[in-house]
Design a protein around this motif. Structure first.
Motif, short mmCIF file in Angstrom:
data_model
loop_
_atom_site.label_atom_id
_atom_site.label_comp_id
_atom_site.label_asym_id
_atom_site.label_seq_id
_atom_site.Cartn_x
_atom_site.Cartn_y
_atom_site.Cartn_z
N LYS A 225 0.89 -1.10 0.11
CA LYS A 225 0.00 -0.14 0.08
C LYS A 225 0.92 1.31 0.15
O LYS A 225 1.62 1.57 0.98
N ASN B 178 -2.36 0.51 -4.44
CA ASN B 178 -1.57 -0.37 -3.83
C ASN B 178 -0.61 -0.77 -5.08
O ASN B 178 -0.50 -0.14 -6.02
N ASP C 269 -2.52 4.55 2.81
CA ASP C 269 -3.61 3.88 3.56
C ASP C 269 -4.97 4.35 3.01
O ASP C 269 -6.00 3.41 2.78
N ARG D 237 -8.12 1.75 -4.01
CA ARG D 237 -6.91 1.58 -3.51
C ARG D 237 -5.63 1.72 -3.86
O ARG D 237 -5.44 1.25 -4.91
#
Length: 353
Positions: free
Chosen positions: A166, A178, A169, A176
């Motif tokens: 990641k 990532n 966060d 997301r």
């Protein structure tokens, strides 16, 4: 600045420019516009195949060379990266030297094929490349101690490119941030740079001479151009670009096997994408790869929806049953060739106002 990047080769059609812009924006923001694993996988595949198809168009559309060994170069690049990552570990150094090694080996193979085979007539050269590609695929399948045989190779990549990593966060636009997202943008920007590089090559003095050789090799040689040199150079450049596309696929999939890189089905798909998009344009690779891969990925689902909607009409629901998606993909290809004999890009440019 954009015209300089395109080396003066603008779309030359308003509709084509809009289509290319839509594809560019869709791919650039795919993780945010089309959330989901399947959408991201499709977008990454489109990026990689744009490079692969453009590299084949460099050979077929601009040099007039018919080759069936393109997937061999694609596979060499993929296996070069795969072997580096599986033997020396998931490091950036392994990715770099594996990619470089694959490109160099592909260039050497292409140079050998060019020097020994390009003096023969087109159909015989095509047969030679088909034989070499088939022999290479068999060799890769047999060397299981090195290549994993039919099972292929599984390996790891640097942790920064794994889904578990990641960068931040918090989600951005419900996405997301990532390692998978970082890897996608590596594939996207690498593909964009490779495509723009090929675009500049075909619009350079070398590219213009290559088209002259394609149109009339005898006349080009009569006025002093070394036809074999130009054809061999085009073969090497095309092979290197295909190998780099193979490396991107190897990094993205974290798996390399004969079915994903060396199969004749992939070679046929490349040919179809070039024909659908338009040979000798490079922009055709963008259009052809996008349409073909989207059809491959989503046509079966669309037919499932159509079958449910027409369930009360027995004959129609049978014809649009999802298991017949390959039939309709073939029909779409036939229609595209009939209505766009010079490819979609050629037709749009011919019809510009």
């Amino acid at each position: 600045m954009l015209i300089k990047l395109l080396s003066g080769d603008t779309p030359r059609s308003g509709l084509l420019a809009v289509l290319l812009l839509v594809i560019l924006i869709s791919l650039a923001f795919a993780p945010f516009l089309f959330p989901g694993t399947r959408s991201l996988e499709t977008a990454a595949k489109i990026c990689i195949f744009i490079v692969l198809v453009a590299s084949y168009d460099l050979l077929l559309g601009y040099a007039g060379i018919v080759s069936f060994a393109h997937t061999m170069f694609f596979g060499i690049g993929a296996y070069g990266t795969a072997l580096a990552l599986s033997t020396t570990g998931p490091t950036y150094g392994s990715m770099i030297w594996g990619t470089a090694a694959g490109a160099i080996v592909a260039a050497v193979f292409a140079l050998a094929i060019g020097l020994f085979s390009l003096r023969v007539k087109a159909i015989f050269f095509a047969m030679v490349t088909l034989a070499i590609a088939s022999a290479f695929a068999v060799l890769v399948s047999q060397l299981s101690w090195l290549t994993g045989g039919e099972d292929g190779l599984n390996y790891s990549i640097p942790r920064e490119f794994k889904p578990a990593f990641k960068l931040v966060d918090e989600k951005i636009f419900d996405v997301r941030i990532n390692g998978k997202l970082l890897l996608y943008y590596l594939v996207f920007f690498a593909s964009l740079i490779l495509f723009l590089t090929m675009l500049r090559i075909v619009n350079s003095p070398f590219g213009r001479t290559l088209k002259a050789v394609r149109d009339n090799a005898f006349r080009a040689e009569a006025i002093g151009y070394r036809v074999v040199w130009y054809r061999t150079t085009a073969t090497v450049l095309s092979a290197v670009m295909a190998a780099l596309a193979g490396s991107l696929l190897a990094i993205w999939l974290r798996y390399t096997g004969p079915a994903t890189t060396l199969s004749m089905e992939i070679m046929i798909d490349i040919l179809l994408m070039v024909v659908i998009g338009g040979m000798g344009t490079l922009y055709g690779a963008v259009i052809g790869a996008t349409i073909f891969i989207l059809a491959q990925t989503y046509l079966q689902n669309l037919m499932g929806v159509a079958a449910e909607a027409t369930s009360a009409i027995p004959l129609v629901s049978t014809l649009v049953a999802p298991e017949r998606w390959l039939l309709w993909l073939g029909v779409l290809f036939i229609l595209s060739v009939y209505f766009f004999p010079s490819g979609i890009v050629g037709r749009l440019r011919a019809g510009r106002t």
